[in-house]
Design an enzyme around this catalytic site. Structure first.
Site, PDB file in Angstrom:
ATOM      1  N   HIS A  69       0.843  -1.212   0.000  1.00 24.69           N
ATOM      2  CA  HIS A  69       0.000   0.000   0.000  1.00 24.69           C
ATOM      3  C   HIS A  69       0.866   1.244   0.000  1.00 24.69           C
ATOM      4  O   HIS A  69       2.052   1.198   0.339  1.00 24.69           O
ATOM      5  CB  HIS A  69      -0.902   0.001   1.236  1.00 24.69           C
ATOM      6  CG  HIS A  69      -0.120   0.119   2.507  1.00 24.69           C
ATOM      7  ND1 HIS A  69       0.435  -0.974   3.149  1.00 24.69           N
ATOM      8  CD2 HIS A  69       0.258   1.198   3.230  1.00 24.69           C
ATOM      9  CE1 HIS A  69       1.104  -0.571   4.210  1.00 24.69           C
ATOM     10  NE2 HIS A  69       1.012   0.751   4.283  1.00 24.69           N
ATOM     11  N   THR A  71       0.719   4.650   1.953  1.00 23.85           N
ATOM     12  CA  THR A  71       0.064   5.374   3.054  1.00 23.85           C
ATOM     13  C   THR A  71      -0.171   6.831   2.648  1.00 23.85           C
ATOM     14  O   THR A  71       0.741   7.478   2.140  1.00 23.85           O
ATOM     15  CB  THR A  71       0.956   5.343   4.317  1.00 23.85           C
ATOM     16  OG1 THR A  71       1.249   3.984   4.654  1.00 23.85           O
ATOM     17  CG2 THR A  71       0.287   6.030   5.496  1.00 23.85           C
ATOM     18  N   HIS A 153       5.082   6.630  -1.431  1.00 27.08           N
ATOM     19  CA  HIS A 153       5.852   5.417  -1.735  1.00 27.08           C
ATOM     20  C   HIS A 153       5.092   4.181  -1.282  1.00 27.08           C
ATOM     21  O   HIS A 153       4.123   4.285  -0.517  1.00 27.08           O
ATOM     22  CB  HIS A 153       7.192   5.460  -0.981  1.00 27.08           C
ATOM     23  CG  HIS A 153       6.989   5.314   0.499  1.00 27.08           C
ATOM     24  ND1 HIS A 153       6.606   6.375   1.296  1.00 27.08           N
ATOM     25  CD2 HIS A 153       7.043   4.230   1.308  1.00 27.08           C
ATOM     26  CE1 HIS A 153       6.446   5.942   2.531  1.00 27.08           C
ATOM     27  NE2 HIS A 153       6.697   4.647   2.571  1.00 27.08           N
ATOM     28  N   THR A 155       6.164   0.673   0.673  1.00 27.52           N
ATOM     29  CA  THR A 155       7.213  -0.111   1.334  1.00 27.52           C
ATOM     30  C   THR A 155       7.152  -1.540   0.802  1.00 27.52           C
ATOM     31  O   THR A 155       6.117  -2.196   0.901  1.00 27.52           O
ATOM     32  CB  THR A 155       7.013  -0.124   2.863  1.00 27.52           C
ATOM     33  OG1 THR A 155       7.106   1.208   3.355  1.00 27.52           O
ATOM     34  CG2 THR A 155       8.066  -0.989   3.551  1.00 27.52           C
TER      35      THR A 155
HETATM   36  P1  A2P Z   1       5.028   3.114   5.265  1.00 28.26           P
HETATM   37  O1  A2P Z   1       3.886   3.960   4.818  1.00 28.26           O
HETATM   38  O2  A2P Z   1       6.334   3.699   4.932  1.00 28.26           O
HETATM   39  O3  A2P Z   1       4.954   1.704   4.749  1.00 28.26           O
HETATM   40  P2  A2P Z   1       3.274   0.054  11.451  1.00 28.26           P
HETATM   41  O4  A2P Z   1       3.048  -1.368  10.994  1.00 28.26           O
HETATM   42  O5  A2P Z   1       4.709   0.361  11.807  1.00 28.26           O
HETATM   43  O6  A2P Z   1       2.302   0.490  12.488  1.00 28.26           O
HETATM   44  O7  A2P Z   1       2.986   0.968  10.170  1.00 28.26           O
HETATM   45  C1  A2P Z   1       1.805   0.839   9.463  1.00 28.26           C
HETATM   46  C2  A2P Z   1       1.884   1.701   8.224  1.00 28.26           C
HETATM   47  O8  A2P Z   1       1.894   3.080   8.569  1.00 28.26           O
HETATM   48  C3  A2P Z   1       3.117   1.477   7.393  1.00 28.26           C
HETATM   49  O9  A2P Z   1       2.690   1.495   6.054  1.00 28.26           O
HETATM   50  C4  A2P Z   1       4.033   2.614   7.762  1.00 28.26           C
HETATM   51  O10 A2P Z   1       5.021   3.053   6.884  1.00 28.26           O
HETATM   52  C5  A2P Z   1       3.067   3.713   8.120  1.00 28.26           C
HETATM   53  N1  A2P Z   1       3.613   4.524   9.213  1.00 28.26           N
HETATM   54  C6  A2P Z   1       3.958   4.096  10.438  1.00 28.26           C
HETATM   55  N2  A2P Z   1       4.341   5.122  11.224  1.00 28.26           N
HETATM   56  C7  A2P Z   1       4.261   6.243  10.467  1.00 28.26           C
HETATM   57  C8  A2P Z   1       4.531   7.635  10.687  1.00 28.26           C
HETATM   58  N3  A2P Z   1       4.971   8.095  11.856  1.00 28.26           N
HETATM   59  N4  A2P Z   1       4.339   8.487   9.650  1.00 28.26           N
HETATM   60  C9  A2P Z   1       3.893   8.053   8.476  1.00 28.26           C
HETATM   61  N5  A2P Z   1       3.625   6.759   8.195  1.00 28.26           N
HETATM   62  C10 A2P Z   1       3.790   5.862   9.173  1.00 28.26           C
END
Ligand code: A2P
Length: 218
Positions: A69, A71, A153, A155
């Protein structure tokens, strides 16, 4: 009330449709498989392994992600700044459940993360919180001056012990650097090196990825 507090998701974002997840995952794997065999990569292998080893299997090095996904807003169940406002935004409400076509233009690899850069259209930028890039200015000087949407982006994988939030930070950091040294023309596109284990591949043909705008509760 408790219900209101818990009714916000962990995050909002575009979720790749399952057939597209396979396509993107395979392209990323192809890239990693080739990258770790290149002489140019081996020259800088200590960025990934330290002094100890002179080989790395990038496919093993990264733990790949499921539910690919992009975000848009990390809400942390309402605890993150601006989460409530985002959820109330009429464009967010109207778009919820709709399928968009995302353009993946670049793949990037660092010793911490591997990801795909998403180039958002004007319409898609309406779902992108305007202050996203500014929020990382303290940790990544210069990121606040990047165009809005620069952090967008997917991940694809993280090294052991690395949280996915790192992927967006790695991307922003690369984007604040002067353009990297062109090192190789690969089948998928041209590869540049940005120092300290940071690699970026501009895709010859961007990947068009169908994705549903929705949210994740976990
Ligand atoms: P990303 O969007 O880079 O993949 P987690 O499993 O650590 O709780 O994260 C869930 C999702 O939210 C992931 O997609 C992650 O990164 C995004 N995410 C986590 N923490 C943050 C943050 N502080 N700011 C923005 N995106 C975040």
């Amino acid at each position: 009330s408790l219900l209101e507090e818990t009714s916000l998701p962990l995050y909002f974002g575009w979720f790749l449709l399952s057939s597209v997840q396979v396509k993107v995952g395979c392209t990323a794997m192809d890239f990693l498989k080739t990258l770790d065999t290149l002489e140019a990569f081996k020259k800088h292998i200590a960025d990934f392994t330290g002094q100890a080893e002179n080989e790395v299997d990038l496919e093993q090095y990264f733990e790949t992600k499921e539910t690919l996904h992009c975000t848009t807003k990390f809400c942390n169940y309402g605890k993150a700044d601006g989460a409530k406002e985002y959820a109330k935004n009429p464009v967010v409400k109207k778009s919820y459940g709709s399928v968009f076509s995302l353009s993946l233009t670049t793949l990037f690899v660092t010793p911490r993360t591997v990801g795909a850069r998403v180039s958002l259209t004007e319409e898609q930028l309406q779902l992108w919180p305007a202050d996203t890039e500014k929020e990382s200015e303290e940790g990544i000087p210069g990121s606040a001056s990047l165009p809005v949407g620069s952090r967008a982006h997917i991940t694809l994988g993280c090294a052991a012990g690395v949280e996915p939030v790192q992927t967006g930070l790695d991307l922003l950091q690369i984007l604040t650097l002067p353009e990297g040294e062109a090192v190789e023309e690969m089948e998928l596109g041209s590869l540049r090196y940005y120092g300290e284990g940071r690699w970026m591949l501009s895709l010859r043909e961007p990947i068009c990825a169908a994705a549903c705008f929705s949210s994740f509760y976990g």
